[in-house]
Design a protein around this motif. Structure first.
Motif, short mmCIF file in Angstrom:
data_model
loop_
_atom_site.label_atom_id
_atom_site.label_comp_id
_atom_site.label_asym_id
_atom_site.label_seq_id
_atom_site.Cartn_x
_atom_site.Cartn_y
_atom_site.Cartn_z
N GLU A 125 0.00 -2.52 12.38
CA GLU A 125 0.86 -3.66 12.04
C GLU A 125 0.80 -3.99 10.55
O GLU A 125 1.79 -4.42 9.96
CB GLU A 125 0.46 -4.88 12.88
CG GLU A 125 0.73 -4.72 14.37
CD GLU A 125 2.20 -4.52 14.69
OE1 GLU A 125 3.07 -5.11 14.00
OE2 GLU A 125 2.50 -3.76 15.64
N ASN A 126 -0.35 -3.76 9.92
CA ASN A 126 -0.44 -3.96 8.46
C ASN A 126 0.44 -2.96 7.72
O ASN A 126 1.05 -3.29 6.69
CB ASN A 126 -1.88 -3.82 8.00
CG ASN A 126 -2.72 -5.04 8.33
OD1 ASN A 126 -2.19 -6.10 8.67
ND2 ASN A 126 -4.03 -4.92 8.23
N LEU A 127 0.50 -1.74 8.24
CA LEU A 127 1.36 -0.72 7.63
C LEU A 127 2.83 -1.12 7.76
O LEU A 127 3.62 -0.95 6.83
CB LEU A 127 1.11 0.63 8.30
CG LEU A 127 1.82 1.85 7.69
CD1 LEU A 127 1.43 2.04 6.22
CD2 LEU A 127 1.50 3.11 8.50
N TYR A 175 5.34 -3.87 1.73
CA TYR A 175 6.59 -4.04 0.98
C TYR A 175 7.42 -5.20 1.54
O TYR A 175 8.61 -5.08 1.78
CB TYR A 175 7.42 -2.75 0.97
CG TYR A 175 6.59 -1.51 0.76
CD1 TYR A 175 5.83 -1.34 -0.41
CD2 TYR A 175 6.51 -0.52 1.73
CE1 TYR A 175 5.04 -0.21 -0.59
CE2 TYR A 175 5.74 0.61 1.57
CZ TYR A 175 4.99 0.76 0.41
OH TYR A 175 4.19 1.88 0.24
N ASN A 176 6.71 -6.32 1.77
CA ASN A 176 7.38 -7.52 2.29
C ASN A 176 8.09 -7.21 3.61
O ASN A 176 9.23 -7.61 3.82
CB ASN A 176 8.36 -8.09 1.27
CG ASN A 176 8.83 -9.49 1.63
OD1 ASN A 176 8.08 -10.27 2.23
ND2 ASN A 176 10.05 -9.81 1.28
N ASN A 177 7.38 -6.49 4.48
CA ASN A 177 7.89 -6.07 5.80
C ASN A 177 8.97 -4.99 5.72
O ASN A 177 9.61 -4.68 6.73
CB ASN A 177 8.43 -7.26 6.61
CG ASN A 177 7.31 -8.01 7.31
OD1 ASN A 177 6.39 -7.41 7.86
ND2 ASN A 177 7.39 -9.33 7.28
N GLY A 178 9.14 -4.37 4.55
CA GLY A 178 10.12 -3.30 4.41
C GLY A 178 9.83 -2.10 5.29
O GLY A 178 10.74 -1.35 5.65
N ASP A 188 2.18 6.62 3.11
CA ASP A 188 2.25 5.81 4.32
C ASP A 188 2.36 6.69 5.55
O ASP A 188 1.82 6.37 6.61
CB ASP A 188 3.44 4.84 4.26
CG ASP A 188 3.27 3.76 3.20
OD1 ASP A 188 2.11 3.47 2.85
OD2 ASP A 188 4.28 3.22 2.74
N ARG A 189 3.08 7.80 5.42
CA ARG A 189 3.21 8.73 6.54
C ARG A 189 1.85 9.31 6.92
O ARG A 189 1.52 9.45 8.11
CB ARG A 189 4.19 9.86 6.18
CG ARG A 189 4.44 10.83 7.34
CD ARG A 189 5.47 11.89 6.98
NE ARG A 189 6.81 11.32 6.90
CZ ARG A 189 7.48 11.14 5.77
NH1 ARG A 189 6.92 11.47 4.62
NH2 ARG A 189 8.69 10.63 5.78
N GLU A 190 1.05 9.63 5.92
CA GLU A 190 -0.29 10.17 6.19
C GLU A 190 -1.18 9.11 6.86
O GLU A 190 -1.95 9.43 7.78
CB GLU A 190 -0.93 10.66 4.89
CG GLU A 190 -0.33 11.94 4.36
CD GLU A 190 -0.42 13.08 5.36
OE1 GLU A 190 -1.49 13.23 5.98
OE2 GLU A 190 0.59 13.79 5.55
N GLU A 191 -1.07 7.88 6.39
CA GLU A 191 -1.85 6.80 7.01
C GLU A 191 -1.43 6.60 8.46
O GLU A 191 -2.28 6.40 9.34
CB GLU A 191 -1.66 5.50 6.22
CG GLU A 191 -2.50 4.34 6.77
CD GLU A 191 -2.33 3.05 5.98
OE1 GLU A 191 -2.73 1.99 6.50
OE2 GLU A 191 -1.79 3.10 4.85
N LEU A 192 -0.14 6.68 8.70
CA LEU A 192 0.37 6.53 10.07
C LEU A 192 -0.14 7.66 10.95
O LEU A 192 -0.56 7.42 12.10
CB LEU A 192 1.89 6.52 10.06
CG LEU A 192 2.58 6.48 11.42
CD1 LEU A 192 2.18 5.23 12.20
CD2 LEU A 192 4.10 6.54 11.26
#
Length: 306
Positions: free
Chosen positions: A247-249, A253-256, A287-291
């Motif tokens: 959910e943090n991910l 970007y301001n929920n972008g 972000d893709r890697e974190e996901l």
């Protein structure tokens, strides 16, 4: 009595559907919409919400939004409550709401009006006019923290208002409006900001929560719901710790990232999510890697979701 009873339907997870767009044309992939609705129902979701923000409502034309409502009603075929998202101008929202009734939707969710010059009085009039014009149970999506909760207090006596999806993450403020509105109005208060905030809202008076995560990991969403409903604190916070990184991910970007993280996660585990439409952009590589790391930690694979 009908409306008072209807509000109880929201004592659960409201699953916000995604809208898959085809890679080259960016047209709606209707078979993908059907696959994802079927996935939600097969996993036990009892409230299906087409044309929510996670559905990229504001990327759809009015005709596309109406078509999505119509098709989702057909796909659900009475197996769950369909809560159809409507919005834009008053007249457009009323047109969409009456169309939703015509095609068999069970209820409507009125989006927060997007307007640069909004006042408390104007917002009250907007919601009241739409609720009174459509003969369906209504849910308000309340997410502008600049507006006063007095709007909800004044709207609460309307018989057709059955629930409020509250998406302002101010817990004392939320608790105050819940405590201020009489139980005689039978308003179901819904946490509108998903699993990360659900435990906090639950303890302040929410009876259910909305979810985008449910599109790919409904088991985890229901694990939280069950823990909250049984007041199992240990289980609640265990699940909370597991979903917070995801959910943090989404909140970056301001929920972008809100929608694209859901879609990318679905694609990574073999579900049909399609691409996003402008102004929602592709997920950044870091972000893709974190996901991918989060999905691996959950043990989600193409085999696990089938």
């Amino acid at each position: 009595m009908y409306y008072a009873e209807f509000s109880k339907k929201f004592e659960t997870i409201s699953g916000i559907t995604i809208t898959p767009f085809k890679k080259n044309s960016k047209e709606i992939d209707w078979s993908g919409v059907q696959e994802n609705v079927e996935f939600l129902i097969n996993k036990g979701v009892k409230v299906i919400v087409p044309c929510g923000n996670t559905s990229e409502f504001y990327s759809l034309t009015i005709e596309e939004a109406k078509e999505e409502i119509k098709r989702v009603v057909e796909y659900v075929n009475g197996r769950a409550t369909v809560l159809a998202g409507i919005g834009y101008s008053v007249d457009t929202a009323i047109e969409m709401g009456n169309y939703a009734k015509e095609v068999g939707a069970d209820s409507i969710m009125i989006h927060m009006p997007i307007h640069p010059y909004i006042t408390n009085e104007g917002a009250f009039d907007y919601f009241q006019t739409i609720i009174e014009a459509i003969d369906l149970p209504s849910v308000i999506y309340f997410k502008d923290h600049h507006l006063s909760d007095d709007i909800l207090f004044k709207l609460a006596p309307l018989e057709k208002l059955v629930a409020v999806k509250y998406a302002v993450n101010d817990l004392p403020r939320f608790a105050s409006i819940v405590q201020s509105v009489s139980n005689e109005y039978h308003i179901a208060w819904i946490c509108g900001t998903a699993e990360k905030w659900a435990p906090f809202f639950h303890h302040a008076g929410a009876v259910g929560f909305t979810s985008g995560l449910v599109n790919l990991y409904p088991e985890k969403s229901f694990q939280m719901l069950k823990a909250l409903q049984s007041n199992n604190q240990e289980e609640t916070w265990k699940v909370w710790r597991e979903v917070v990184p995801f959910e943090n991910l989404r909140a970056k970007y301001n929920n972008g990232n809100n929608v694209v993280v859901i879609k990318e996660a679905m694609e990574q585990i073999g579900l049909n999510a399609g691409i996003t439409r402008q102004p929602v952009s592709k997920l950044k590589e870091n972000d893709r890697e974190e996901l991918r790391s989060i999905l691996n930690s959950w043990g989600l694979t193409q085999l696990s979701v089938k």
